[in-house]
Design a protein around this motif. Structure first.
Motif, mmCIF file in Angstrom:
data_model
loop_
_atom_site.group_PDB
_atom_site.id
_atom_site.type_symbol
_atom_site.label_atom_id
_atom_site.label_comp_id
_atom_site.label_asym_id
_atom_site.label_seq_id
_atom_site.Cartn_x
_atom_site.Cartn_y
_atom_site.Cartn_z
ATOM 1 N N GLU A 23 0.829 -1.199 0.000
ATOM 2 C CA GLU A 23 0.000 0.000 0.000
ATOM 3 C C GLU A 23 0.871 1.260 0.000
ATOM 4 O OE1 GLU A 23 -3.156 2.323 2.905
ATOM 5 O OE2 GLU A 23 -2.829 0.195 3.229
ATOM 6 N N GLY A 24 1.900 1.268 0.806
ATOM 7 C CA GLY A 24 2.803 2.420 0.856
ATOM 8 C C GLY A 24 3.483 2.681 -0.471
ATOM 9 N N PHE A 25 3.914 1.617 -1.146
ATOM 10 C CA PHE A 25 4.564 1.792 -2.447
ATOM 11 C C PHE A 25 3.571 2.241 -3.520
ATOM 12 C CE2 PHE A 25 7.791 -1.081 -0.537
ATOM 13 C CZ PHE A 25 8.890 -0.244 -0.688
ATOM 14 N N LEU A 26 2.337 1.766 -3.445
ATOM 15 C CA LEU A 26 1.319 2.225 -4.388
ATOM 16 C C LEU A 26 1.057 3.719 -4.210
ATOM 17 C CD1 LEU A 26 -1.191 -0.762 -4.183
ATOM 18 C CD2 LEU A 26 0.304 -0.192 -6.118
ATOM 19 N N ILE A 27 1.014 4.153 -2.967
ATOM 20 C CA ILE A 27 0.794 5.574 -2.682
ATOM 21 C C ILE A 27 1.987 6.402 -3.172
ATOM 22 C CG2 ILE A 27 0.563 7.263 -0.810
ATOM 23 C CD1 ILE A 27 -1.112 5.040 0.664
ATOM 24 N N LYS A 28 3.196 5.920 -2.927
ATOM 25 C CA LYS A 28 4.386 6.632 -3.425
ATOM 26 C C LYS A 28 4.370 6.720 -4.943
ATOM 27 C CE LYS A 28 7.599 5.544 0.288
ATOM 28 N NZ LYS A 28 8.805 4.778 0.679
ATOM 29 N N GLY A 29 3.747 5.718 -5.590
ATOM 30 C CA GLY A 29 3.676 5.691 -7.041
ATOM 31 C C GLY A 29 2.556 6.526 -7.630
ATOM 32 N N GLY A 30 1.761 7.165 -6.773
ATOM 33 C CA GLY A 30 0.754 8.079 -7.265
ATOM 34 C C GLY A 30 -0.688 7.729 -6.929
ATOM 35 N N ALA A 31 -0.934 6.572 -6.358
ATOM 36 C CA ALA A 31 -2.300 6.217 -5.971
ATOM 37 C C ALA A 31 -2.673 6.922 -4.674
ATOM 38 C CB ALA A 31 -2.405 4.701 -5.777
ATOM 39 N N THR A 32 -3.955 7.172 -4.508
ATOM 40 C CA THR A 32 -4.418 7.673 -3.222
ATOM 41 C C THR A 32 -4.502 6.482 -2.271
ATOM 42 O OG1 THR A 32 -6.758 7.297 -3.683
ATOM 43 C CG2 THR A 32 -5.836 9.442 -4.354
ATOM 44 N N GLN A 33 -4.627 6.746 -0.995
ATOM 45 C CA GLN A 33 -4.760 5.651 -0.039
ATOM 46 C C GLN A 33 -6.006 4.830 -0.341
ATOM 47 O OE1 GLN A 33 -4.953 6.707 4.138
ATOM 48 N NE2 GLN A 33 -4.364 4.656 4.739
ATOM 49 N N ALA A 34 -7.091 5.489 -0.675
ATOM 50 C CA ALA A 34 -8.337 4.779 -0.994
ATOM 51 C C ALA A 34 -8.160 3.896 -2.229
ATOM 52 C CB ALA A 34 -9.474 5.774 -1.204
ATOM 53 N N GLN A 35 -7.482 4.415 -3.257
ATOM 54 C CA GLN A 35 -7.242 3.627 -4.465
ATOM 55 C C GLN A 35 -6.369 2.419 -4.156
ATOM 56 O OE1 GLN A 35 -5.511 6.821 -6.742
ATOM 57 N NE2 GLN A 35 -7.343 7.013 -8.052
ATOM 58 N N ALA A 36 -5.337 2.615 -3.359
ATOM 59 C CA ALA A 36 -4.439 1.522 -3.008
ATOM 60 C C ALA A 36 -5.182 0.440 -2.234
ATOM 61 C CB ALA A 36 -3.255 2.051 -2.193
ATOM 62 N N GLN A 37 -5.985 0.851 -1.277
ATOM 63 C CA GLN A 37 -6.731 -0.117 -0.479
ATOM 64 C C GLN A 37 -7.756 -0.859 -1.329
ATOM 65 O OE1 GLN A 37 -8.198 2.158 2.848
ATOM 66 N NE2 GLN A 37 -6.206 2.131 3.874
ATOM 67 N N GLU A 38 -8.426 -0.157 -2.215
ATOM 68 C CA GLU A 38 -9.404 -0.796 -3.097
ATOM 69 C C GLU A 38 -8.718 -1.807 -4.011
ATOM 70 O OE1 GLU A 38 -12.672 0.330 -6.552
ATOM 71 O OE2 GLU A 38 -11.810 1.936 -5.352
ATOM 72 N N PHE A 39 -7.572 -1.436 -4.555
ATOM 73 C CA PHE A 39 -6.817 -2.346 -5.415
ATOM 74 C C PHE A 39 -6.451 -3.620 -4.657
ATOM 75 C CE2 PHE A 39 -2.672 -3.992 -6.734
ATOM 76 C CZ PHE A 39 -2.962 -4.378 -8.038
ATOM 77 N N ILE A 40 -5.937 -3.460 -3.453
ATOM 78 C CA ILE A 40 -5.537 -4.615 -2.650
ATOM 79 C C ILE A 40 -6.744 -5.507 -2.356
ATOM 80 C CG2 ILE A 40 -4.648 -5.331 -0.387
ATOM 81 C CD1 ILE A 40 -2.788 -2.800 -0.592
ATOM 82 N N GLU A 41 -7.865 -4.904 -2.001
ATOM 83 C CA GLU A 41 -9.073 -5.686 -1.717
ATOM 84 C C GLU A 41 -9.548 -6.450 -2.949
ATOM 85 O OE1 GLU A 41 -11.995 -3.018 -0.111
ATOM 86 O OE2 GLU A 41 -10.739 -2.541 1.626
ATOM 87 N N GLU A 42 -9.528 -5.794 -4.103
ATOM 88 C CA GLU A 42 -10.021 -6.412 -5.333
ATOM 89 C C GLU A 42 -9.061 -7.460 -5.894
ATOM 90 O OE1 GLU A 42 -10.919 -3.243 -8.048
ATOM 91 O OE2 GLU A 42 -12.688 -2.623 -6.917
ATOM 92 N N GLU A 43 -7.778 -7.293 -5.654
ATOM 93 C CA GLU A 43 -6.759 -8.158 -6.252
ATOM 94 C C GLU A 43 -6.045 -9.048 -5.238
ATOM 95 O OE1 GLU A 43 -6.378 -8.438 -9.468
ATOM 96 O OE2 GLU A 43 -7.752 -6.815 -9.976
ATOM 97 N N ILE A 44 -6.682 -9.305 -4.093
ATOM 98 C CA ILE A 44 -5.984 -10.017 -3.016
ATOM 99 C C ILE A 44 -5.493 -11.399 -3.437
ATOM 100 C CG2 ILE A 44 -8.078 -10.911 -1.920
ATOM 101 C CD1 ILE A 44 -4.835 -9.675 -0.198
ATOM 102 N N GLU A 45 -6.250 -12.114 -4.248
ATOM 103 C CA GLU A 45 -5.793 -13.446 -4.675
ATOM 104 C C GLU A 45 -4.540 -13.345 -5.530
ATOM 105 O OE1 GLU A 45 -8.848 -15.963 -6.287
ATOM 106 O OE2 GLU A 45 -10.256 -15.356 -4.717
ATOM 107 N N PHE A 46 -4.536 -12.415 -6.484
ATOM 108 C CA PHE A 46 -3.371 -12.189 -7.332
ATOM 109 C C PHE A 46 -2.173 -11.731 -6.498
ATOM 110 C CE2 PHE A 46 -0.976 -9.122 -10.058
ATOM 111 C CZ PHE A 46 -0.417 -10.047 -10.922
ATOM 112 N N LEU A 47 -2.421 -10.835 -5.565
ATOM 113 C CA LEU A 47 -1.342 -10.333 -4.718
ATOM 114 C C LEU A 47 -0.793 -11.421 -3.807
ATOM 115 C CD1 LEU A 47 -2.877 -6.861 -3.873
ATOM 116 C CD2 LEU A 47 -0.969 -7.332 -5.435
ATOM 117 N N THR A 48 -1.664 -12.273 -3.307
ATOM 118 C CA THR A 48 -1.201 -13.381 -2.476
ATOM 119 C C THR A 48 -0.292 -14.299 -3.287
ATOM 120 O OG1 THR A 48 -3.190 -13.261 -1.104
ATOM 121 C CG2 THR A 48 -1.941 -15.304 -0.994
#
Length: 67
Positions: A23-48
């Motif tokens: 999440e921190g790296f996504l935010i550093k890359g330009g995502a908002t915290q909400a966008q980063a959290q939503e991405f992680i929630e939606e892509e948790i299987e891929f991220l795992t």
């Protein structure tokens, strides 16, 4: 530590902590915290899968931000 966290095994906690770093790296890359959290929630299987494949949170963020 809350009771809920005590019920999680070490492996699950490792994935959660990895996602927190991601999440921190996504935010550093330009995502908002909400966008980063939503991405992680939606892509948790891929991220795992990325976690178990050995990608660092920074590498996973680069992959996500390059799409």
């Amino acid at each position: 530590m809350s009771k809920k966290n005590q019920d999680l095994d070490e492996e699950t906690m490792a994935v959660i902590n990895w996602c927190i770093e991601l999440e921190g790296f996504l935010i550093k890359g330009g995502a908002t915290q909400a966008q980063a959290q939503e991405f992680i929630e939606e892509e948790i299987e891929f991220l795992t899968d990325q976690f178990y494949d050995g990608l660092s949170p920074e590498e996973a963020a680069k992959v996500a931000l390059s799409d």
